[in-house]
Motif scaffolding. Structure first.
Motif, PDB file in Angstrom:
ATOM      1  N   SER A  27       0.831  -1.219   0.000  1.00  9.22           N
ATOM      2  CA  SER A  27       0.000   0.000   0.000  1.00  9.22           C
ATOM      3  C   SER A  27       0.861   1.263   0.000  1.00  9.22           C
ATOM      4  N   LYS A  28       2.032   1.228   0.687  1.00 10.70           N
ATOM      5  CA  LYS A  28       2.889   2.416   0.738  1.00 10.70           C
ATOM      6  C   LYS A  28       3.344   2.802  -0.681  1.00 10.70           C
ATOM      7  N   TYR A  30       1.810   2.047  -3.582  1.00  7.10           N
ATOM      8  CA  TYR A  30       0.696   2.529  -4.407  1.00  7.10           C
ATOM      9  C   TYR A  30       0.108   3.849  -3.893  1.00  7.10           C
ATOM     10  N   ASP A  31       0.484   4.256  -2.650  1.00  7.49           N
ATOM     11  CA  ASP A  31       0.046   5.561  -2.129  1.00  7.49           C
ATOM     12  C   ASP A  31       0.991   6.675  -2.548  1.00  7.49           C
ATOM     13  N   THR A  32       2.068   6.376  -3.272  1.00  5.92           N
ATOM     14  CA  THR A  32       3.015   7.419  -3.668  1.00  5.92           C
ATOM     15  C   THR A  32       2.382   8.337  -4.716  1.00  5.92           C
ATOM     16  N   LYS A  33       2.977   9.531  -4.863  1.00  7.44           N
ATOM     17  CA  LYS A  33       2.456  10.525  -5.803  1.00  7.44           C
ATOM     18  C   LYS A  33       2.458   9.990  -7.236  1.00  7.44           C
ATOM     19  N   TYR A  35       1.578   7.244  -8.335  1.00 10.74           N
ATOM     20  CA  TYR A  35       0.357   6.504  -8.653  1.00 10.74           C
ATOM     21  C   TYR A  35      -0.910   7.344  -8.506  1.00 10.74           C
ATOM     22  N   SER A  36      -0.757   8.643  -8.059  1.00 13.72           N
ATOM     23  CA  SER A  36      -1.956   9.427  -7.756  1.00 13.72           C
ATOM     24  C   SER A  36      -2.826   9.673  -8.990  1.00 13.72           C
ATOM     25  N   GLU A  37      -2.217   9.686 -10.173  1.00 14.82           N
ATOM     26  CA  GLU A  37      -3.009   9.929 -11.397  1.00 14.82           C
ATOM     27  C   GLU A  37      -3.346   8.623 -12.119  1.00 14.82           C
ATOM     28  N   SER A  39      -5.150   4.943 -11.937  1.00 14.11           N
ATOM     29  CA  SER A  39      -5.981   4.022 -11.166  1.00 14.11           C
ATOM     30  C   SER A  39      -6.341   2.845 -12.057  1.00 14.11           C
TER      31      SER A  39
END
Ligand code: SAM
Length: 297
Positions: A27-28, A30-33, A35-37, A39
């Motif tokens: 999860s850490k 995939y929580d990085t910036k 991956y923010s754009e 999905s």
């Protein structure tokens, strides 16, 4: 580089290395910036339509830009190698834009006919030198635009086989050395879910095959165009490995550019069913002969 920290409860992404991925909490990562754009593109409709029995194990004569015969959400796995548009006997002389539009039409239709969780595997080589055309990059981009989720890419190491280019450019000189590609790509995508439910479905891959074929570099010999009687066949081993890895027994395997029928042969060898398109009647006859020979030997 992503590395993983071990704890008694499992592993977590950290800045230092570890060898295990068992029970990994990513999860850490995939929580990085980064991956923010990005999905996972989900599919709302997870209905699987029944594939018509009269189309099972058929190669249809036609243009695969329109797969009118195949119902939506009915096919488990697509494997193909597209025409390269480089003046082989079956190629049209399309501009790069026209060629990519043609491929997009075929892969849009592929997206429609795949079930939620269905996979698409595209074998492709890059072309030319001045400039080098990264067709594999263009195709990945097209697939993402269509809505596929990318799973990864396999480098097919062809070095063991014959037939690689001998153009060196400037011999032993930095003046203009030319790279000689000894590899092709197999780009792998999913429609919707990455995962397929295993309930009531049978796997056919062995432990050794799974260990080897989940690695991203595959060494396989090329197939001889002369022996097969088609300008650009891939080896049976290529669709066979993909079928074992990405589909269950009895699944429908689809190839929109069936050529000499290699995907069909690999599907039958794996106790799957096939459906294909090919716009050249002579190649359909060749494919049907190869399938007949395979069944009777
Ligand atoms: C690279 S070859 C595929 C070879 C195949 N994988 C094999 O092992 O024999 C591409 C094939 O696509 C066919 N093709 C080209 N344009 C097509 C179209 N619009 N619809 C269907 N088939 C097409 C060509 O005739 C050719 O046989």
């Amino acid at each position: 580089m992503e590395t993983i920290k071990k704890s008694r409860k499992g592993t977590k992404t950290s800045s230092f290395g570890t060898t295990s991925r068992v029970n990994h909490d990513s999860s850490k990562f995939y929580d990085t910036k980064l991956y923010s754009e990005l999905s996972v593109k989900n599919i709302d409709n997870s209905v699987e339509n029944i594939f018509p029995t009269e189309l099972e194990n058929k190669i249809l004569l036609g243009n695969s830009e329109n797969l009118a015969e195949i119902p939506d959400n009915s096919v488990a796995l697509m494997i193909t190698s597209p025409p390269y548009n480089v003046a082989k006997e079956y190629d049209n002389d399309l501009s790069l834009t026209e060629y990519l539009t043609f491929l997009k039409n075929v892969f849009c239709e592929t997206f429609r006919v795949l079930i939620n969780g269905g996979r698409a595997c595209v074998n492709v080589a890059n072309l030319g030198r001045k400039p080098y055309i990264p067709i594999s990059d263009y195709i990945s981009q097209i697939m993402l635009e269509i809505g596929f989720n990318m799973r990864g890419e396999i480098i097919w190491n062809k070095s063991a086989g014959a037939g690689t280019s001998t153009a060196w450019g400037s011999w032993q000189s930095a003046s203009n050395p030319i790279l000689r590609d000894i590899h092709e790509y197999i780009l792998i995508f999913s429609k919707g879910n990455y995962k397929r439910e295993q309930k009531n479905r049978e796997n056919t891959i062995s432990k050794e095959q799974f260990m080897e074929w989940t690695k991203s570099i595959w060494a396989m010999n090329t197939e001889s165009a002369k022996r097969i009687g088609h300008p650009a066949p891939f080896p049976v081993e290529l669709p066979y490995r993909l079928i074992q890895l990405y589909s269950f027994k009895n699944d429908i395997i689809f190839d929109p550019f069936m050529g000499s029928g290699t995907t069909a042969i690999a599907a039958l060898k794996s106790e799957r069913k096939y459906i294909g398109y090919e716009n050249n009647l002579e190649y359909i006859k060749l494919a049907e002969n190869r399938i007949f020979e395979m069944k009777n030997h």
